[in-house]
Scaffold this active site. Structure first.
Site, mmCIF file in Angstrom:
data_model
loop_
_atom_site.group_PDB
_atom_site.id
_atom_site.type_symbol
_atom_site.label_atom_id
_atom_site.label_comp_id
_atom_site.label_asym_id
_atom_site.label_seq_id
_atom_site.Cartn_x
_atom_site.Cartn_y
_atom_site.Cartn_z
ATOM 1 N N GLU A 156 0.829 -1.196 0.000
ATOM 2 C CA GLU A 156 0.000 0.000 0.000
ATOM 3 C C GLU A 156 0.868 1.251 0.000
ATOM 4 O O GLU A 156 1.942 1.278 0.599
ATOM 5 C CB GLU A 156 -0.901 0.008 1.248
ATOM 6 C CG GLU A 156 -1.939 -1.097 1.226
ATOM 7 C CD GLU A 156 -2.734 -1.200 2.525
ATOM 8 O OE1 GLU A 156 -3.827 -1.788 2.482
ATOM 9 O OE2 GLU A 156 -2.271 -0.696 3.565
ATOM 10 N N CYS A 212 3.353 8.697 0.831
ATOM 11 C CA CYS A 212 3.927 7.794 1.818
ATOM 12 C C CYS A 212 4.158 6.451 1.138
ATOM 13 O O CYS A 212 3.198 5.787 0.724
ATOM 14 C CB CYS A 212 2.971 7.651 3.001
ATOM 15 S SG CYS A 212 3.571 6.565 4.310
ATOM 16 N N CYS A 246 6.430 -6.301 7.545
ATOM 17 C CA CYS A 246 7.421 -5.643 8.388
ATOM 18 C C CYS A 246 7.981 -6.662 9.363
ATOM 19 O O CYS A 246 7.295 -7.595 9.765
ATOM 20 C CB CYS A 246 6.782 -4.471 9.136
ATOM 21 S SG CYS A 246 7.980 -3.433 10.023
ATOM 22 N N CYS A 275 6.385 -3.569 16.119
ATOM 23 C CA CYS A 275 6.066 -2.504 17.075
ATOM 24 C C CYS A 275 4.618 -2.698 17.533
ATOM 25 O O CYS A 275 3.716 -2.847 16.702
ATOM 26 C CB CYS A 275 6.246 -1.134 16.437
ATOM 27 S SG CYS A 275 7.962 -0.806 15.928
ATOM 28 N N CYS A 283 1.584 -0.549 16.197
ATOM 29 C CA CYS A 283 1.513 -0.360 14.746
ATOM 30 C C CYS A 283 0.821 -1.535 14.065
ATOM 31 O O CYS A 283 1.215 -2.689 14.252
ATOM 32 C CB CYS A 283 2.935 -0.182 14.190
ATOM 33 S SG CYS A 283 2.994 0.067 12.407
ATOM 34 N N GLU A 327 10.619 -1.373 7.284
ATOM 35 C CA GLU A 327 11.712 -0.585 7.844
ATOM 36 C C GLU A 327 12.694 -0.268 6.717
ATOM 37 O O GLU A 327 13.399 -1.158 6.232
ATOM 38 C CB GLU A 327 12.405 -1.366 8.966
ATOM 39 C CG GLU A 327 13.762 -0.832 9.406
ATOM 40 C CD GLU A 327 13.755 0.634 9.818
ATOM 41 O OE1 GLU A 327 14.483 1.425 9.165
ATOM 42 O OE2 GLU A 327 13.041 0.990 10.770
ATOM 43 N N SER A 384 12.207 7.434 7.345
ATOM 44 C CA SER A 384 11.875 7.223 8.748
ATOM 45 C C SER A 384 12.353 5.843 9.184
ATOM 46 O O SER A 384 12.087 4.854 8.514
ATOM 47 C CB SER A 384 10.360 7.328 8.948
ATOM 48 O OG SER A 384 10.004 7.030 10.285
ATOM 49 N N SER A 393 11.394 7.138 14.679
ATOM 50 C CA SER A 393 10.203 6.701 15.413
ATOM 51 C C SER A 393 10.616 6.431 16.856
ATOM 52 O O SER A 393 11.059 5.330 17.185
ATOM 53 C CB SER A 393 9.617 5.436 14.770
ATOM 54 O OG SER A 393 9.112 5.713 13.487
ATOM 55 N N ASN A 417 -3.562 6.337 16.062
ATOM 56 C CA ASN A 417 -4.615 5.973 15.123
ATOM 57 C C ASN A 417 -5.053 4.538 15.398
ATOM 58 O O ASN A 417 -4.277 3.602 15.211
ATOM 59 C CB ASN A 417 -4.102 6.099 13.687
ATOM 60 C CG ASN A 417 -3.767 7.536 13.338
ATOM 61 O OD1 ASN A 417 -4.612 8.413 13.437
ATOM 62 N ND2 ASN A 417 -2.519 7.794 12.948
ATOM 63 N N CYS A 432 -1.083 7.093 9.925
ATOM 64 C CA CYS A 432 0.192 6.594 10.444
ATOM 65 C C CYS A 432 -0.027 5.374 11.333
ATOM 66 O O CYS A 432 -0.821 5.400 12.262
ATOM 67 C CB CYS A 432 0.879 7.704 11.238
ATOM 68 S SG CYS A 432 2.487 7.251 11.883
#
Length: 407
Positions: free
Chosen positions: A118, A131, A138, A142, A145, A204, A235, A257, A334, A377
Site C-alpha cells: 500500500e 507515503c 514488516c 512494534c 503499529c 523498515e 523514517s 520513530s 490511530n 500513520c
C-alpha cells in the site's frame, strides 16, 4: 472423437512470458537492458538519457511515443521489454481527500502471484505527500503499529519502490502532455501534486538499504522525477548502524520513530530498542551527516493514553534531545482493529506539546489523515494479506519441491 476428450488431451498452453518493465530502473539498469538487445556500448549513454527522459519526465507507456529514438530500436525495446506499472487493485478515498492505493507488483517467478503493498497520497494546501513502502510486511513488530502485525514477506526492489511514485503521478495526471487514465483524480487547485515523499509506509527502510538508496537516486535525479533530497524523508525505528550511511549515501531528511523516553517502555513499544537502545540511537542522531538547524531531525512520538504522555515524559524528552537540531512530531494514536492502546486525550496532547514547545522545539501535532480508510500513520496493512499468505505458501512449496528434486 469426442470433442471434450480431444480438448482434454491437448497439451497445456505454455504460459506467456511476461516482458520485464523498464519503469523504476536506475541508469545502469537501463544500460544493461540496452546491452541485452545489442546496443553498442559507445551508444548506450545517449540512449539511456533518452529513455530516462521519456520514462521519468514524460511518463510514457508506449515505446512508440519515444520519437527521438529510431523506429528500429523502438521495435527492439518493445519486443523485449514493457513500460508497465504495478496494477492498482484497489483505491480508497478518505473523507479528508487522502488516497490509499493497493498495488500488486508483477510476479517475480512462476509460483509468485505478485507482492501487494500500500502507498498513500496526502493532499495539503502547500504540498502533496506520498507515503511509500519499502518492504512487503514488516519485521519490527512494534506493538502500537498495525503494519507490525503483518509478518515480513520480502524487501521491495528498487523498481517497485520507484513505481509507487510513478503510479501516483499517473493517477494524479502529473506527467506533462499526458492524458490521465479514466477515473484519475487530478488536483485542480495547484500545488497538490506529489511534492514530498516519506518512507513511512510498510516496512523498515534501513533494512532494505540498497533498494531504498537506489530508488532515491532515481527519484531525485533532476533529469527525470526531480524530487530534491530535502523533500525526501526516510523514517527509521532505529537501525543505528545504517543511520550514518543513510546521511552519507542518500543525504535525505531523517525521521526517528521514538515514542518513548525510557528503555524499558521503548523495549515494549519498539522491540528493536533491545538491540539499539535510546542512548546509542541518539548518539547516531547527533552525528548524522549534514545535521544543522536547516536540516533538523524529526522525532516521531505517538501519543498513547496513560502510556507515554505524562508531563514528566515530556520534560525527559526535552532533556534527551538537548543539543540535537530537532522537530518533534506528536502523533495522535490511530486506532486499528484489535489494538490494546487508546489515543491520549486532546487536552493531554496539548499540554505535552506546550512543555516541548516552551523548551524551544517545534512540536506540531500531526493531524490524523485517512483514518476512515486505515491509511493513517501506523494503520497500513494489506487488505489482501490472506491472498499474499497463500502466494507465499505456494512459493515456499515450490522451493521445497525444487530442493527435493535436487537431492
Amino acid at each position: 472423437m469426442n470433442p471434450s476428450v480431444a480438448q482434454a488431451a491437448a497439451p497445456a498452453a505454455e504460459p506467456v512470458a511476461r516482458r520485464p518493465s523498464l519503469v523504476g530502473r536506475t541508469r545502469p539498469g537501463l544500460g544493461e537492458a540496452l546491452a541485452e538487445i545489442g546496443v553498442p556500448e559507445k551508444e548506450r549513454r545517449m540512449r539511456v538519457g533518452q529513455l530516462w527522459n521519456w520514462i521519468y519526465h514524460y511518463g510514457v507507456r508506449d515505446f512508440q511515443e519515444m520519437t527521438t529514438i529510431g523506429k528500429g530500436l523502438r521495435a527492439q525495446l518493445a519486443e523485449r521489454f514493457s513500460l508497465d506499472l504495478p496494477e492498482v487493485t484497489a483505491e480508497q478515498v478518505s473523507s479528508d481527500g487522502t488516497r490509499k492505493w493497493l498495488l500488486r507488483m508483477p510476479p517475480a517467478g512462476p509460483r509468485d502471484r505478485g507482492a501487494e503493498i500500500e502507498c498513500v497520497y496526502i493532499p495539503e494546501v502547500d504540498r502533496g505527500t506520498l507515503c511509500v513502502s519499502s518492504q512487503v510486511g514488516c519485521t519490527l513488530t512494534c506493538t502500537f503499529c498495525h503494519t507490525g502485525t503483518q509478518r515480513l514477506v520480502r524487501n521491495l526492489t528498487t523498481e517497485e519502490i520507484v513505481a509507487q511514485l510513478m503510479v501516483a503521478r499517473e493517477r494524479l495526471g502529473d506527467f506533462p502532455n499526458r492524458t490521465p487514465p479514466e477515473g484519475a483524480f487530478v488536483p485542480g487547485d495547484g500545488g497538490r501534486f506529489v511534492s514530498n515523499i516519506v518512507f513511512m509506509g510498510m516496512g523498515e527502510p534501513l533494512y532494505n538499504f540498497d533498494g531504498v538508496r537506489d530508488a532515491i537516486a532515481v527519484i531525485s535525479d533532476d533529469q527525470g522525477l526531480s524530487l530534491g533530497r530535502r523533500r525526501i524523508t526516510v523514517s527509521t525505528s532505529g537501525v543505528v548502524p545504517q543511520i550514518g550511511p543513510l546521511g552519507d549515501e542518500m543525504g535525505t531528511m531523517l525521521a526517528i520513530s521514538l515514542h518513548a523516553v525510557r528503555d524499558d517502555l521503548r523495549n515494549e513499544l519498539v522491540p528493536l530498542n533491545r538491540k539499539y537502545p535510546i542512548k546509542d540511537l541518539l548518539e547516531a542522531c547527533r552525528t548524522y551527516p549534514g545535521l544543522s538547524n536547516a536540516k533538523r531531525i524529526t522525532f516521531e512520538y505517538v501519543m498513547l493514553k496513560g502510556v507515554n504522555d505524562s508531563d514528566a515524559e515530556a520534560r525527559e524528552l526535552v532533556r534527551l534531545l538537548k543539543g540535537i537540531p530537532a522537530k518533534i512530531n506528536l502523533i495522535p494514536f490511530n486506532p486499528w482493529p484489535g489494538t490494546r492502546y487508546e489515543c491520549s486525550d486532546w487536552e493531554r496532547i496539548e499540554r505535552f506539546s506546550e512543555i516541548v514547545f516552551k523548551a524551544g522545539y517545534a512540536s506540531p501535532v500531526r493531524t490524523p489523515r485517512g483514518r476512515d480508510i486505515l491509511a493513517a500513520c501506523g494503520q497500513l496493512k494489506s487488505e489482501t494479506e490472506k491472498l499474499s499468505a497463500r502466494a507465499r505458501l505456494m512459493l515456499e512449496q515450490g522451493e521445497a519441491e525444487t530442493a527435493a528434486a535436487a537431492h
